[in-house]
Design a protein around this motif. Structure first.
Motif, PDB file in Angstrom:
ATOM      1  N   VAL A 197     -11.441  -3.430   6.367  1.00  0.00           N
ATOM      2  CA  VAL A 197     -11.291  -2.685   5.116  1.00  0.00           C
ATOM      3  C   VAL A 197      -9.865  -2.801   4.594  1.00  0.00           C
ATOM      4  CG1 VAL A 197     -11.280  -0.383   4.090  1.00  0.00           C
ATOM      5  CG2 VAL A 197     -13.153  -1.057   5.588  1.00  0.00           C
ATOM      6  N   VAL A 198      -8.889  -2.598   5.486  1.00  0.00           N
ATOM      7  CA  VAL A 198      -7.481  -2.677   5.091  1.00  0.00           C
ATOM      8  C   VAL A 198      -7.125  -4.100   4.669  1.00  0.00           C
ATOM      9  CG1 VAL A 198      -5.101  -2.398   5.874  1.00  0.00           C
ATOM     10  CG2 VAL A 198      -6.841  -0.767   6.594  1.00  0.00           C
ATOM     11  N   ALA A 199      -7.561  -5.075   5.460  1.00  0.00           N
ATOM     12  CA  ALA A 199      -7.238  -6.473   5.155  1.00  0.00           C
ATOM     13  C   ALA A 199      -7.786  -6.881   3.788  1.00  0.00           C
ATOM     14  CB  ALA A 199      -7.794  -7.390   6.242  1.00  0.00           C
ATOM     15  N   LEU A 200      -9.019  -6.479   3.492  1.00  0.00           N
ATOM     16  CA  LEU A 200      -9.618  -6.829   2.201  1.00  0.00           C
ATOM     17  C   LEU A 200      -8.901  -6.135   1.047  1.00  0.00           C
ATOM     18  CD1 LEU A 200     -13.442  -6.791   3.060  1.00  0.00           C
ATOM     19  CD2 LEU A 200     -11.964  -8.783   2.700  1.00  0.00           C
TER      20      LEU A 200
ATOM     21  N   VAL B 276      -5.699  -5.025   0.969  1.00  0.00           N
ATOM     22  CA  VAL B 276      -4.372  -5.618   0.784  1.00  0.00           C
ATOM     23  C   VAL B 276      -4.494  -7.042   0.250  1.00  0.00           C
ATOM     24  CG1 VAL B 276      -2.268  -6.349   1.972  1.00  0.00           C
ATOM     25  CG2 VAL B 276      -3.325  -4.167   2.561  1.00  0.00           C
ATOM     26  N   ALA B 277      -5.468  -7.794   0.770  1.00  0.00           N
ATOM     27  CA  ALA B 277      -5.659  -9.167   0.299  1.00  0.00           C
ATOM     28  C   ALA B 277      -6.039  -9.176  -1.175  1.00  0.00           C
ATOM     29  CB  ALA B 277      -6.736  -9.865   1.129  1.00  0.00           C
ATOM     30  N   ARG B 278      -6.830  -8.221  -1.605  1.00  0.00           N
ATOM     31  CA  ARG B 278      -7.231  -8.144  -3.015  1.00  0.00           C
ATOM     32  C   ARG B 278      -6.005  -7.974  -3.903  1.00  0.00           C
ATOM     33  NH1 ARG B 278      -8.081  -3.912  -6.546  1.00  0.00           N
ATOM     34  NH2 ARG B 278      -9.528  -4.331  -8.243  1.00  0.00           N
ATOM     35  N   GLU B 279      -5.153  -6.994  -3.578  1.00  0.00           N
ATOM     36  CA  GLU B 279      -3.973  -6.761  -4.398  1.00  0.00           C
ATOM     37  C   GLU B 279      -3.009  -7.949  -4.326  1.00  0.00           C
ATOM     38  OE1 GLU B 279      -4.122  -4.286  -6.308  1.00  0.00           O
ATOM     39  OE2 GLU B 279      -5.822  -3.348  -5.336  1.00  0.00           O
ATOM     40  N   SER B 280      -2.780  -8.454  -3.106  1.00  0.00           N
ATOM     41  CA  SER B 280      -1.831  -9.554  -2.929  1.00  0.00           C
ATOM     42  C   SER B 280      -2.331 -10.830  -3.593  1.00  0.00           C
ATOM     43  CB  SER B 280      -1.582  -9.798  -1.439  1.00  0.00           C
ATOM     44  OG  SER B 280      -1.136  -8.629  -0.791  1.00  0.00           O
ATOM     45  N   SER B 281      -3.642 -11.105  -3.478  1.00  0.00           N
ATOM     46  CA  SER B 281      -4.198 -12.310  -4.082  1.00  0.00           C
ATOM     47  C   SER B 281      -4.146 -12.240  -5.602  1.00  0.00           C
ATOM     48  CB  SER B 281      -5.644 -12.515  -3.618  1.00  0.00           C
ATOM     49  OG  SER B 281      -5.697 -12.689  -2.223  1.00  0.00           O
ATOM     50  N   GLU B 282      -4.404 -11.053  -6.149  1.00  0.00           N
ATOM     51  CA  GLU B 282      -4.280 -10.890  -7.594  1.00  0.00           C
ATOM     52  C   GLU B 282      -2.852 -11.173  -8.028  1.00  0.00           C
ATOM     53  OE1 GLU B 282      -5.635  -6.949  -8.287  1.00  0.00           O
ATOM     54  OE2 GLU B 282      -7.739  -7.508  -8.480  1.00  0.00           O
ATOM     55  N   ALA B 283      -1.885 -10.667  -7.257  1.00  0.00           N
ATOM     56  CA  ALA B 283      -0.480 -10.915  -7.588  1.00  0.00           C
ATOM     57  C   ALA B 283      -0.164 -12.404  -7.548  1.00  0.00           C
ATOM     58  CB  ALA B 283       0.430 -10.143  -6.617  1.00  0.00           C
TER      59      ALA B 283
ATOM     60  N   MET C 273      -3.564   3.209  14.161  1.00  0.00           N
ATOM     61  CA  MET C 273      -2.343   2.769  13.493  1.00  0.00           C
ATOM     62  C   MET C 273      -2.106   1.278  13.717  1.00  0.00           C
ATOM     63  SD  MET C 273      -0.613   4.992  11.702  1.00  0.00           S
ATOM     64  CE  MET C 273      -0.352   6.765  11.487  1.00  0.00           C
ATOM     65  N   ARG C 274      -2.325   0.835  14.946  1.00  0.00           N
ATOM     66  CA  ARG C 274      -2.118  -0.584  15.252  1.00  0.00           C
ATOM     67  C   ARG C 274      -3.087  -1.462  14.453  1.00  0.00           C
ATOM     68  NH1 ARG C 274      -1.264   1.668  20.450  1.00  0.00           N
ATOM     69  NH2 ARG C 274      -3.432   1.273  21.075  1.00  0.00           N
ATOM     70  N   PHE C 275      -4.322  -1.013  14.336  1.00  0.00           N
ATOM     71  CA  PHE C 275      -5.297  -1.765  13.550  1.00  0.00           C
ATOM     72  C   PHE C 275      -4.968  -1.705  12.057  1.00  0.00           C
ATOM     73  CE2 PHE C 275      -7.693  -1.582  17.450  1.00  0.00           C
ATOM     74  CZ  PHE C 275      -8.465  -2.731  17.416  1.00  0.00           C
ATOM     75  N   LEU C 276      -4.391  -0.566  11.623  1.00  0.00           N
ATOM     76  CA  LEU C 276      -3.991  -0.436  10.220  1.00  0.00           C
ATOM     77  C   LEU C 276      -2.954  -1.501   9.866  1.00  0.00           C
ATOM     78  CD1 LEU C 276      -3.776   1.052   7.479  1.00  0.00           C
ATOM     79  CD2 LEU C 276      -2.049   2.518   8.546  1.00  0.00           C
ATOM     80  N   TRP C 277      -1.890  -1.591  10.657  1.00  0.00           N
ATOM     81  CA  TRP C 277      -0.834  -2.565  10.368  1.00  0.00           C
ATOM     82  C   TRP C 277      -1.315  -3.992  10.619  1.00  0.00           C
ATOM     83  CZ3 TRP C 277       2.162  -0.538   7.193  1.00  0.00           C
ATOM     84  CH2 TRP C 277       2.591   0.791   7.320  1.00  0.00           C
ATOM     85  N   GLY C 278      -2.254  -4.121  11.545  1.00  0.00           N
ATOM     86  CA  GLY C 278      -2.858  -5.440  11.733  1.00  0.00           C
ATOM     87  C   GLY C 278      -3.624  -5.883  10.499  1.00  0.00           C
ATOM     88  N   GLY C 279      -4.349  -4.943   9.872  1.00  0.00           N
ATOM     89  CA  GLY C 279      -5.081  -5.242   8.646  1.00  0.00           C
ATOM     90  C   GLY C 279      -4.145  -5.603   7.501  1.00  0.00           C
ATOM     91  N   VAL C 280      -2.994  -4.897   7.423  1.00  0.00           N
ATOM     92  CA  VAL C 280      -1.998  -5.216   6.401  1.00  0.00           C
ATOM     93  C   VAL C 280      -1.502  -6.650   6.588  1.00  0.00           C
ATOM     94  CG1 VAL C 280       0.303  -4.686   5.526  1.00  0.00           C
ATOM     95  CG2 VAL C 280      -1.275  -2.826   6.069  1.00  0.00           C
ATOM     96  N   ALA C 281      -1.185  -7.007   7.836  1.00  0.00           N
ATOM     97  CA  ALA C 281      -0.688  -8.360   8.128  1.00  0.00           C
ATOM     98  C   ALA C 281      -1.730  -9.421   7.779  1.00  0.00           C
ATOM     99  CB  ALA C 281      -0.302  -8.465   9.600  1.00  0.00           C
ATOM    100  N   VAL C 282      -2.992  -9.156   8.114  1.00  0.00           N
ATOM    101  CA  VAL C 282      -4.058 -10.116   7.802  1.00  0.00           C
ATOM    102  C   VAL C 282      -4.215 -10.272   6.294  1.00  0.00           C
ATOM    103  CG1 VAL C 282      -6.538 -10.550   7.944  1.00  0.00           C
ATOM    104  CG2 VAL C 282      -5.299  -9.740   9.957  1.00  0.00           C
ATOM    105  N   GLY C 283      -4.168  -9.150   5.560  1.00  0.00           N
ATOM    106  CA  GLY C 283      -4.311  -9.207   4.108  1.00  0.00           C
ATOM    107  C   GLY C 283      -3.201 -10.005   3.449  1.00  0.00           C
TER     108      GLY C 283
END
Length: 266
Positions: free
Chosen positions: A120-123, A125-132, A35-45
């Motif tokens: 995986v999570v960072a990429l 989230v970054a994909r969706e956020s960067s497209e936005a 879970m901690r790595f999941l939210w960490g990936g979200v923050a990085v993305g």
């Protein structure tokens, strides 16, 4: 303004889908560390997308007026291409997205490689956020100074939370399949609008001939400066007095998209 709201809403829901799948799997298997790595990936993305936004604004600030026109033309074109690519990507991977993400998590669990899951999570989230970010820049080149334009960002995220909650309830009125089909149509209409915008910018820069201007004049029936016509103009690319090159580009766009979707369906 409505375009910005729609883009933020659609991209946020898609990012929430990825995070929600991973969160459910981790919660089911009781992985507090994961879970901690999941939210960490979200923050990085999200951080990567913010860096992209600063980079785009920084580039725009150092360009001359003519250079800025070319840069904005390129960004509008990129935004249109990314929207079409996103529609085709979700059609190809949407049904197996959950299975692929859970498979990646299971592999990370076996190898005790939570950093791999973070990537995986960072990429994702970054994909969706960067497209936005790219979409919003392309849409906001003429509206960036309007405070209501920036109000659409938090409103879009809030609307996405509500939509995601409804989708999670397995409602017969709003299923994931129905959501993606409706949003696909709206996205393609928006891509067509961006294409028209790009063509008109190219004409203003003498990069594209008009061929015939205008082809017709439907202002008496529906002006693109009115409330209804203005909405259709910004969301679908409608023009009351279009140039022939714009009409041809619009037709080629829809013929190519429909042919590609039919071929993909086969």
């Amino acid at each position: 303004m409505g375009n910005a709201l729609f883009i933020v809403w659609r991209e946020t829901v898609e990012a929430m889908l990825v995070v929600g799948i991973l969160h459910s799997w981790l919660k089911q298997h009781g992985h507090g560390t994961g879970m901690r790595f999941l939210w960490g990936g979200v923050a990085v993305g999200v951080g990567l997308a913010i860096l992209l936004a600063f980079a785009i604004v920084g580039i725009a600030d150092v360009l001359t007026d003519t250079g800025l026109e070319y840069f904005q033309l390129g960004m509008v074109g990129v935004a249109a291409v990314l929207i079409v690519q996103m529609v085709f990507w979700m059609r190809a991977h949407g049904r197996k997205l959950k299975r692929e993400l859970e498979s990646s998590l299971a592999q990370a669990q076996q190898q005790a490689n939570w950093w791999g899951m973070l990537v995986v999570v960072a990429l994702a989230v970054a994909r969706e956020s960067s497209e936005a970010v790219v979409f919003l820049y392309g849409l906001g080149t003429g509206e960036g100074g309007n405070p209501l334009f920036w109000l659409m960002l938090p409103l879009g995220v809030l609307l996405a939370w509500g939509t995601f909650w409804l989708l999670q309830q397995s409602s017969r009125f709003l299923t994931w399949q129905r959501f993606f089909r409706i949003s696909e149509v709206l996205l393609l209409l928006l891509a067509a609008s961006l294409l028209v915008n790009a063509c008109e910018r190219a004409i203003n820069l003498d990069l594209l001939p008009t061929l015939l201007d205008p082809v017709w004049d439907s202002s008496a029936l529906l002006s693109d400066n009115g409330s209804v016509g203005g909405f259709l103009a910004t969301f679908t690319g409608y023009r009351a007095q279009p140039a022939l090159s714009v009409v041809l580009a619009y037709g080629v766009f829809w013929c190519s998209v429909l042919f590609g979707l039919r071929r993909q369906a086969r």
